[in-house]
Structure formats: structure tokens, C-alpha cells
Scaffold this motif. Structure first.
Motif, short mmCIF file in Angstrom:
data_model
loop_
_atom_site.label_atom_id
_atom_site.label_comp_id
_atom_site.label_asym_id
_atom_site.label_seq_id
_atom_site.Cartn_x
_atom_site.Cartn_y
_atom_site.Cartn_z
N ALA A 4 1.11 9.58 7.72
CA ALA A 4 1.41 9.30 6.32
C ALA A 4 0.19 9.21 5.41
N GLU A 16 0.78 11.51 2.51
CA GLU A 16 1.81 10.89 1.68
C GLU A 16 1.21 9.79 0.79
N GLN A 17 0.27 9.04 1.39
CA GLN A 17 -0.37 7.96 0.65
C GLN A 17 -1.10 8.49 -0.58
N GLN A 66 5.84 4.53 5.42
CA GLN A 66 5.97 5.83 6.09
C GLN A 66 5.07 5.90 7.31
N GLN A 67 3.88 5.31 7.18
CA GLN A 67 2.93 5.34 8.30
C GLN A 67 3.54 4.65 9.53
N ARG A 90 0.83 -1.20 0.00
CA ARG A 90 0.00 0.00 0.00
C ARG A 90 0.86 1.26 0.00
N ALA A 91 0.41 2.24 -0.76
CA ALA A 91 1.16 3.48 -0.85
C ALA A 91 1.36 4.07 0.55
N ALA A 92 2.58 4.43 0.86
CA ALA A 92 2.94 5.14 2.10
C ALA A 92 2.69 4.34 3.38
N ALA A 93 2.47 3.04 3.27
CA ALA A 93 2.27 2.23 4.48
C ALA A 93 3.55 2.19 5.30
N GLN A 107 6.44 6.65 11.00
CA GLN A 107 6.04 7.75 11.89
C GLN A 107 5.76 7.25 13.30
N THR A 128 1.37 9.69 -3.26
CA THR A 128 1.93 8.58 -4.03
C THR A 128 0.92 8.07 -5.06
N LEU A 129 -0.32 7.91 -4.61
CA LEU A 129 -1.35 7.39 -5.52
C LEU A 129 -1.61 8.37 -6.66
#
Lengths: 313, 450
Positions: free
Chosen positions: B143, B146-147, A156-157, A151-154, A160, B150-151
Motif C-alpha cells: 500500500a 496507495e499512500q 490498506q497496508q 496515516r494515508a493507506a495504513a 494486504q 491518497t496524499l
């Protein structure tokens, strides 16, 4: 290594669950005791009870079983005694859940590996953050592995959360192989003598065979370093989920052997009644319930408190 | 796990046989079964009650058509009523506004708002040739912004960067920015929030006022239980919703939440999220979801899946070859097996057929997909010459093939026999100018399947 601090339960909070679940109680079950008060136990009342259980996502199968058990035991006694009926209903419901009341005990495995799984959007990463925070506060050293590479930015999540809690994180880039990240995580955890490794995974629907096979692979590679790892395979279930939670648990359990369940998002009006269906069918320990946003709101599951909160005693 | 409604009704309605009319008395048990079926599909109880009343009203005094059993007649009434309640087919987004047309996404945590926002952006860009901008007001979840960034990159939409940590401020900024850049559509993603969190509900109402959306979409997880009714009501009260998007509909949830949400908000379901890929967003078809809620199988989806997954080029090539009078060789047979595997194997195909889910478990065990894999392995163990001219396969070759694929010689014999029979059938079909591959489905099943 530093195993003197091990073998302890996760911290329990003294604040009663009922207090946290007041909203739940208020909306649906609040009226339950009032509902029973001064009424004879007749078909009308049983129908009302049925409605209450069904609207809490308890499901047709368990609701029917609970009502027939109640009918049987109440017929024999004084049906007019409201308190006796309430107590009986309470007993029946608690009996279903009690086998699942088993908090997560972090053994002295070095490190103790927790693999966190579940369908999309149930709150896996948030739950990991909360568990990590509780463990750190209890004096355990924690390492996180960012296994959700899809998943996008998982990543990064989770990063954090790691920053916020000041715990180390093992990560690779987006799109990396999840099993490889988690394998790295276990190696790093060993090298650093960390107590607990918590591995995140991407949310996946239980019907996606390929993705379920990926989870099996993660378990397999962990087993290469430590035959007992993962020591806990946690399935996170959204408290708002309906009867599909049964399918989810069945599939995840069949594929990777679930050893514990965490039920999240019980701070809204969702009742999490599907837990009864899960307990009835699988009897897998329920480790945590999530009743709010702060880390302390992820609580050990207690059958009595859960039922009491629902019945509004 | 779930019995289909037809099957459930079977018992309750067997007493109806021979009676020409549905009456209050003879449908009482049947309606109880309908009620249970809807509850098992997670339709909210108040909605179930209302719906049962509607069905009772419709069913009473209905003459049972000669061609239908009373059970079938009632199922039809239930199905038609469900379709009707679920609303019109395929509602599109209404973007007729002075650009930028603003689309606001709202829903609980984890419903799939962010993913859906990106899917929607892609759909509007690809199908409607709109210039789309995405903006995220989720300053809470780590994030989350950010998600979406990215998408947005993945779908090639513009993303509104903001340094603000005020959700309402970000939203207003984004509208101004979209206007400046002449975007046709601005999709505003918001943080997931609980409907009982008054402060957060006030916040989204403020965002709503600030951006004045043409579409306010309520995003709901198709696996949601009874609580869908409460959340839909609260979001419907706080915002003027224009539609609903049902996510994660590619799983095996029966999707009763759709009916609850539709009924309680009164707003149409506009799209279904059907997968993790960025293009997995489909228009909503009420009849299909009705069948699914009732556990009646989903033939239309099966046909669509077949169209998508069967390799059309290979199918055409085979049809051409057969027309020319050339034989159906073992390579072709292997292609057939592989296509069947691509569609998820026999068990998954059967589940989608009406009544297929009702097959006894013992029968399903026989439909072992490993058999298909074994057949493919046998063919793989042959030389190209053997695949093209199976006649050359003598006893010694059979022993080699069996050893090479880890099976018994009898298994090789069975495969060859089956191939021979299929070859004959194909020949007949091509002579009768019926090179329709779907017709051959039955014959393509490995032994014991058909």
C-alpha cells in the motif's frame, strides 16, 4: 474454548542470531577481539573500547558504567589475559540485558490482545504482519484490527498483510476513531473465538500529549470488555534510533504501561546499542528483534546471542 | 533528562574564573564535557572528534570578553562553530531546469519519504506556484503507492498512475508523463532501503540515471543515532545527493544526526519535517538546531509558536478595550489562561527557555498546569454578571462558586485577588501606552508561578 493449543512460546528458529547479525559484527565490533588481542589493558585500549560502545549507540551513561565495571574487575585479575578481559566484558554486557530476556508467551486469555504502539516509521505494521504469520504457522487463529486510521493507506497496508496471511481483519474507513475500531476488533475476536487479536495503532511522537491520550483511551475501552486487555502492550523501537529511544520508552511507558519491546531494522549497520540504555533504565522485557525482511527474521530476543553477535565471538 | 551544555560546562570551567585566556590546559575538561554533550545528542563519534578539534583550535588563546565568563565564552565558540558546520541558512530547492524538474527522494525505511514528498509538493504548489506531479516507485511495501496517491489527492497534486511493477520503468514513464502534462516539477518517491542492500542500492542508482534529477534529497529521521553516519556515507556514495531533509523534528530528539549527515555528505539540510499535518515542513535554520543540539533552549521557536497560537484577534480586542479605559474583567483573565494552555502549559514553555530545562524538578512540580485548569473552572462557575463586575461577588456567591467548581473558598479569593492585581497592572500599562501583551506574561501566571 479451544485452549488446548495455548500457552506456548512463539516459534523459535534454530539459526543462530550471530549469523543474522554478521554485518553488524563485521563493521564495528568485528575488530574488538583483534583489538584486545595481545594488548595490555591500559587507558588507550579502554578509550578504544569506549569508542566502540558509543558508536553502537550504547550511550554515554551505560558506556561509562560498563568501562568502570571492567576496569574494576580487570585490575584485580591478570590484565594481560585477553580472553579473561573479553569474557569479563561479555559478562558485564549480558548482565545488563538478561533481565529483559523474556519471550512473549501467549496465555490462554480468549482472545489474547496485543496492542502495538510506537513512534512514526519504526515498522509497527510490518512487525504485526510478521507476528501474525508466526502465530498462524504455530496453529493459532489471529485477527487483526486496523487501528491506524490516520496515516494515508495504513489500513490498506495492513489489509494486504491480512490477505497475504489469510487472516481476518477488522477495519473502518480512514479517519475513523481508532479506539472504536479496536473495540470492534475485540468484539469480533470474541464472537469468532479467535486466539489472538493484534491491534495496530497510528505512529505518534511521544511528545504529542493529545495522541498519547488517544492511546490511553484505546486501553480504557478494551478494558471495558476485558479488564485484562491488552495482555501485551508492545512498543516498537527502530534499531537505528539513538538516545531518543530512552525518551520514547519513558513517555509510552508512563502513559500506557509498556509490557514488551520489539527492536526492528537490525539488519543494517545499526547496532541497537540503545537497548542497553533501555534495559538499564526500564528493565522492560524485549520480546522481539527484527533482523531481516522475512517473518522468521523477527526473532525472540536472547541476551547472550545479542552480545555475542556484537562482540564477534 | 539532558543537562544543558552551559550547565555541564559550569563545573569544568569554574576553575577558569579569573583567567583571561583559554589554554590547552584549562579547557581540557571542558572539551570533554562538550564531547559528551554532543554524543548524548547522537552526533556520530568521528564527527564529534573532528568537531572538538575545530573548537580546540578556535578556543586556544582566545581572550575572554569581559562581559562573558570563560564558560559562556566557550559555549559561544562551540555554538558558532556548530552553526558554521551546519551550513547556510534556508537553502531553497534548485529547480532551474528544463521542466519537468525532477526531485528524487531517497532514504531508509520509515524515514518519512512518502509523507515528505507530499509536503514538498504542497509547499512548491503554494509558495512557488509550481504545477507538481507525484510518482511512487515503491512496489515493495504494501500500500505504499496507495499512500502517496491518497496524499497527492489531499494536496491537490497530479499523481502518476502506473500498472508497472518495475521501479525504473515507473520513474521513466512518470518523467514522460510529466513532460506531456507540462508539469513544472516531478517528485519521485522511492522505496525505503537499507544502505547495505547492494541490489536495492543499484536499483536507486538506476532510477537516478533514468530520471536525471535536479534535486536528490536524502531523507533522514532526526531520532537516528550513530548509524546516521554509515547510512549517509552509503547513500552519498551511491547517489549524487543535493540536499538533506530532516524529519520528525517536532519531537524531543536532540537531532545530532543532522550534524553527522551534514558533515558526511557535505550537502545542505534544506527542510525540517515538524508535524503530521501536510503543511508541517519548515525551512532549516542552523542556529536553532545548534541551540537544540546543545540543549540551550529555543527562544526563537517559542516566539514563533506564540505568534502562531496566541489568538491575535482576541489580544487586539483586549488591548483596545484597555486603551478605552475599560476594566480587565474575569472573561479576559480566562482568555489569558486558555491561551497559555494552548501553548502547552507552563512546563512546556519553560522547557523552551534557555536554562528552563535546568530548573530543579521540585520547582517544576509547582508549575502544575492543573492549577490553570482549576482557575478556568472557577471562572466558568461564575455568572456573566460576576465575570464582568467582580465587585458583586460576596460571601454567599463565593461559596456557590467554590461548590460549583469543586474548590475551596480560599481558592476563589486567591483568584479574585490575583485578578485585581493584574487589573491594576494593566491599567498602568495602558496609561504608559504599553499595551504590549507579552510584557504582561509574568503577571498572567497563576499564584505561586511567578
Amino acid at each position: 474454548m479451544f485452549s488446548f493449543n495455548k500457552r506456548k512460546k512463539l516459534p523459535r528458529d534454530a539459526a543462530p542470531l550471530a549469523q543474522k547479525l554478521t554485518k553488524t559484527r563485521g563493521s564495528l565490533f568485528g575488530g574488538l577481539v583483534n583489538l584486545l588481542q595481545g594488548r595490555a589493558i591500559d587507558e588507550d585500549l579502554l578509550e578504544d573500547l569506549e569508542a566502540h560502545l558509543l558508536m553502537a549507540d550504547v550511550g554515554v551513561e551505560v558506556t561509562t558504567a560498563v568501562l568502570s565495571a571492567l576496569r574494576n574487575s580487570v585490575d584485580a585479575r591478570r590484565a594481560a589475559d585477553t580472553n579473561a578481559v573479553c569474557a569479563e566484558l561479555h559478562r558485564i554486557l549480558v548482565d545488563i540485558l538478561i533481565p529483559c530476556e523474556a519471550p512473549l508467551i501467549v496465555s490462554d486469555a480468549q482472545p489474547f490482545v496485543i496492542l502495538v504502539t510506537g513512534v512514526n516509521g519504526v515498522g509497527k505494521t510490518t512487525t504485526i504482519g510478521k507476528i501474525a504469520q508466526q502465530l498462524s504457522q504455530a496453529g493459532q487463529s489471529v485477527l487483526l484490527a486496523a487501528g491506524d486510521t490516520f496515516r494515508a493507506a495504513a489500513v490498506q497496508q495492513l489489509a494486504q498483510w491480512a490477505d497475504r496471511l489469510d487472516v481476518p481483519l477488522v477495519r473502518q474507513g480512514d479517519g475513523a476513531d481508532s479506539a472504536s475500531v479496536i473495540f470492534d476488533g475485540l468484539q469480533a475476536a470474541r464472537a469468532r473465538g479467535v486466539d489472538v487479536l493484534i491491534a495496530d495503532t497510528a505512529g505518534r511522537l511521544h511528545t504529542q500529549d493529545g495522541l498519547m491520550a488517544e492511546l490511553q483511551k484505546i486501553k480504557r475501552v478494551l478494558g471495558k470488555l476485558d479488564p485484562d486487555a491488552p495482555h501485551e502492550t508492545l512498543l516498537v523501537v527502530d534499531g537505528g534510533t539513538g538516545q531518543n529511544a530512552v525518551n520514547q520508552t519513558q513517555q509510552f511507558h508512563a502513559q500506557v504501561g509498556i509490557t514488551g519491546i520489539a527492536v526492528t531494522k537490525l539488519d543494517g549497520t545499526a547496532k541497537g546499542g540503545v537497548l542497553f540504555a533501555l534495559a538499564h533504565r526500564f528493565g522492560i522485557p524485549v520480546r522481539f528483534i527484527g533482523v531481516g525482511e522475512s517473518a522468521d527474521d523477527l526473532r525472540p530476543f536472547e541476551a547472550g546471542a545479542f552480545v555475542e553477535a556484537l562482540l564477534g565471538e | 533528562m539532558f543537562e544543558s551544555l552551559t550547565q555541564r560546562l559550569g563545573g569544568a570551567l569554574s576553575r577558569l574564573r579569573g583567567q583571561g585566556r583559554l589554554s590547552e590546559d584549562n579547557i581540557r575538561d571542558a572539551l570533554r564535557e562538550v564531547r559528551l554533550a554532543l554524543l548524548e545528542a547522537d552526533v556520530a563519534l568521528p564527527v564529534v572528534k573532528e568537531f572538538i578539534d575545530l573548537v580546540r583550535e578556535r578556543a586556544l588563546g582566545q581572550e575572554v570578553l569581559k562581559s562573558l565568563s570563560p564558560g559562556q565564552a566557550l559555549v559561544k565558540i562551540v555554538h558558532d562553530a556548530l552553526v558554521e558546520v551546519m551550513g547556510q541558512e534556508n537553502q531553497r530547492l534548485n529547480l532551474a531546469a528544463q521542466p519537468p524538474a525532477v526531485v528524487l527522494m531517497a532514504g531508509l525505511q520509515g524515514a518519512g519519504k512518502t509523507t515528505t514528498a507530499a509536503k514538498l509538493a504542497r509547499l512548491l504548489q503554494d509558495r512557488e506556484k509550481k504545477k507538481v506531479m507525484l510518482a511512487s516507485c515503491d512496489v515493495y511495501r504494501p500500500a505504499a503507492i496507495e499512500q502517496l496517491r491518497t496524499l497527492a489527492g489531499q494536496v491537490g497534486a497530479h499523481f502518476h498512475n502506473s500498472s508497472s511493477d518495475d521501479p525504473v520503468g515507473i520513474a521513466s514513464e512518470a518523467v514522460a508523463q510529466a513532460r506531456k502534462l507540462h508539469s513544472d516539477v516531478l517528485i519521485v518517491d522511492t522505496a525505503g532501503r537499507l544502505h547495505v542492500d547492494a541490489q536495492m542500492m543499484d536499483e536507486i542508482a538506476a532510477i537516478d540515471r533514468a530520471v536525471n534529477p535536479v534535486e536528490t534529497l536524502f531523507v533522514v529521521d532526526s531520532m537516528t543515532g550513530q548509524d546516521a553516519a554509515n547510512t549517509a556515507k552509503a547513500f552519498g556514495d551511491a547517489l549524487s545527493l543535493s540536499g538533506v531533509i530532516l524529519t520528525k523534528a517536532d519531537g524531543d530528539a536532540r537531532g545530532g544526526a543532522a550534524l553527522s549527515v551534514r558533515r558526511i555528505t557535505g550537502k545542505p539540510i534544506k527542510f525540517l519535517g515538524v508535524g503530521e499535518k501536510i503543511d508541517a515542513l519548515e525551512p532549516f535554520h542552523p542556529d536553532r538546531l545548534a541551540s537544540r543540539i546543545l540543549g540551550m533552549g529555543d527562544v526563537l521557536s517559542l516566539v514563533e509558536e506564540a505568534e502562531q497560537k496566541v489568538d491575535q484577534a482576541k489580544a487586539k480586542k483586549l488591548a483596545k478595550k484597555l486603551k478605552k479605559g475599560k476594566g480587565f474583567d474575569l472573561t479576559d483573565l480566562r482568555d489569558q489562561f486558555e491561551q497559555m494552555q494552548n501553548m502547552g502549559g507552563m512546563a512546556s514553555l519553560l522547557d523552551k527557555l534557555p536554562g528552563g530545562a535546568a530548573l530543579p524538578a521540585a520547582a517544576k512540580v509547582q508549575l502544575d498546569d492543573r492549577q490553570t485548569a482549576r482557575m478556568i473552572a472557577i471562572i466558568n462557575a461564575m455568572t456573566p454578571q460576576e465575570r464582568r463586575y467582580p465587585a458583586v461577588i460576596n460571601g454567599s456567591r463565593k461559596r456557590r462558586i467554590a461548590a460549583g467548581s469543586g474548590v475551596q473558598v480560599q481558592d476563589v479569593n486567591r483568584l479574585l485577588k490575583q485578578h485585581h492585581q493584574m487589573g491594576k497592572m494593566m491599567k498602568k500599562m495602558s496609561k504608559g501606552k504599553m499595551a504590549n501583551m507579552m510584557r504582561g506574561m509574568r503577571g498572567q501566571m497563576p499564584p505561586g508561578f511567578g
